[in-house]
Design a protein around this motif. Sequence first.
Motif, PDB file in Angstrom:
ATOM      1  N   UNK A  26      10.638  -4.735   1.878  1.00  0.00           N
ATOM      2  CA  UNK A  26       9.477  -4.553   2.754  1.00  0.00           C
ATOM      3  C   UNK A  26       8.471  -5.688   2.520  1.00  0.00           C
ATOM      4  N   UNK A  27       8.312  -6.068   1.260  1.00  0.00           N
ATOM      5  CA  UNK A  27       7.418  -7.193   0.954  1.00  0.00           C
ATOM      6  C   UNK A  27       7.943  -8.478   1.604  1.00  0.00           C
ATOM      7  N   UNK A  38       6.399   1.106   8.760  1.00  0.00           N
ATOM      8  CA  UNK A  38       6.034   0.515  10.043  1.00  0.00           C
ATOM      9  C   UNK A  38       4.527   0.267  10.145  1.00  0.00           C
ATOM     10  N   UNK A  39       3.742   1.250   9.664  1.00  0.00           N
ATOM     11  CA  UNK A  39       2.279   1.093   9.696  1.00  0.00           C
ATOM     12  C   UNK A  39       1.845  -0.125   8.883  1.00  0.00           C
ATOM     13  N   UNK A  40       2.457  -0.248   7.712  1.00  0.00           N
ATOM     14  CA  UNK A  40       2.100  -1.361   6.827  1.00  0.00           C
ATOM     15  C   UNK A  40       2.390  -2.708   7.491  1.00  0.00           C
ATOM     16  N   UNK A  41       3.604  -2.826   8.045  1.00  0.00           N
ATOM     17  CA  UNK A  41       3.977  -4.103   8.651  1.00  0.00           C
ATOM     18  C   UNK A  41       3.122  -4.382   9.890  1.00  0.00           C
ATOM     19  N   UNK A  99       0.849  -1.189   0.000  1.00  0.00           N
ATOM     20  CA  UNK A  99       0.000   0.000   0.000  1.00  0.00           C
ATOM     21  C   UNK A  99       0.888   1.243   0.000  1.00  0.00           C
ATOM     22  N   UNK A 100       0.918   1.975  -1.109  1.00  0.00           N
ATOM     23  CA  UNK A 100       1.868   3.094  -1.208  1.00  0.00           C
ATOM     24  C   UNK A 100       1.581   4.216  -0.203  1.00  0.00           C
TER      25      UNK A 100
END
Lengths: 343, 249
Positions: free
Chosen positions: A142-143, A92-95, A86-87
């Motif tokens: 990150x992925x 940190x939020x994404x993980x 999600x761009x």
Amino acid sequence: MIVATELTKTYAGRPAVDSISFEIPKGEIVGFLGPNGAGKSTTLRMMSGFLPPTSGSISIDGLDVQESSLQARAKIGYMPESTPLYPELRVREFLAFRAEIKGIRGGAARKRAVDRAMELTQTADRAKWLIGELSKGYRQRVALADALVAEPSVLILDEPTASLDPNQIIEVRELIKSLGGEQTIVLSTHILPEVEAMCGRVIILRQGRVAAAGSLDEIQRSLSSSHSASLTLRGDHAKAREIVGEIQGLTVATGDVVVRDEAVFSLTVSIEQAEGEIAPKIEQLVAAMVSAGLGVREVSVETRSLEDVFRELTTTDRALEETAAEAPTSDADDNEKSDGATT
Amino acid sequence: MRVTWAIYKRELAAHFYTPLAYVILVVFLLWNGGTFLLLLQQFAANPEISGTRGPMQLLFGGSILYFLPILLFCPALTMRAFAEERRSGTFESLMTAPVRDIEVVLGKYFSALTVYVVLWAPTILYAMVLRKFGPIDWGALGASYFGTFLLGAALISLGVLASAMARSQVTAFVLAFALTSGLFLAGLGKYVFESEAQQAFFSYLNQWEHMEEFAVGVVDSRRVFFYVSIAAVALFQTTRVLQLRKGVQ
């Protein structure tokens, strides 16, 4: 333990994966190797539970990924080939979001899991960055961190080093190797040295089928005797075997003498990979047969398709070549200057 | 519930990360403010028309000016929901996480519904303003908001369904608008057909009539059932569509 049984996926009647079966024991690092379009991604997608197989089944620790989808998915960390993220979120939020939907409860536990994943993938320095602002190499990692975050027992990584620079490729390979043993890791690649660098076992796919499976050593050994000649002869087959045995580098493939009628038989001869051409060996063989009074009715030389697969694979290792050349690497393409400092 | 909550939070944040929510919010407020102003001017010019229905009653369902923004903005709030995940490929990583389809659907649905509630929230100020000039029927106003919420709950569920079917946001929007306006126009069949059975049927669908009821404080359980069942069916169908969409790029 991952077990696939006659796994098939057809798109509009054309098989992308054609009845393949394999077993992957716990803790192994297994590479799916094959040229583009061989069915690697399709197989991994079926393994992840995303793509329902047309027929056949695949299970993880005894849980069928379609029947017991939720429990099976809880064991998997899957990184799709396109590394979708999600761009608009920060790393940190994404993980943290991914950790939450993967069932890690409690803010403190999530923070620990996210910190660990970022540390392993060396993305901690971008924790507060928007994903949309990251370079390709960081996005890929990150992925990877996303796949790792819930410490799954099975990691499925579709082309895990596809958009990394040489230094990062080596780091990611080290990471993947270090995770093996604890976690079962399945990855795909079309680069032969990548498999050599990481995988204990390899499954080579070609046109949706398993062309070969085993350790890379085993496969290479079988490749070295990958030429064979089928002969149809008239006469005494004991004599023919003897002649084959006399010529260096030739062996009768076991049990391959087929007697057709009283005097006519066929046999298959394996030709060990000698330096240079195999044609002289064939000539020598035929000449010896004829001079021993055997009638040569048919000769055909076959080359195993595996060699074609290997020929289609990328056999150069960008990572090794470039670091060996000591070229200034990281600041060449995008904004990853900080990575250059890690070498 | 854990997954629904996680997805709800992320989706809600995503609405406000993009400019779209703000654009909708501003346009919606301008639109409703304009409508309210027109109504007030109407009442000020013709004091004799104020019977049972004051400006607040007419604001809710009193004219097409109430329905138009709802019919337009509900699809706009939901068009991202699944279409964007499918376009960007995050659908694959989302659906391979250990999540149930219904949890994902509900998370996305409630986040859009929350934005819808946020859109309407400032209109309470109109009532605050009017209170200075005369009594307000708070019961009727509460029923109006309840009806508006139900209408939104139904239309947003149709939007989520459309978004699951489409791969681009534009397609999702157009499809959702076709569904929401289709439902609205079907209700208008009441004014076209004449037999008693037809009248009863179309009256059941007629959102305009429903809202006029809510606006004067009548909460009919048939209306509640109508909107809640639309939402339930649409959301269930969405999970079915997601099943089919897995593995289709």
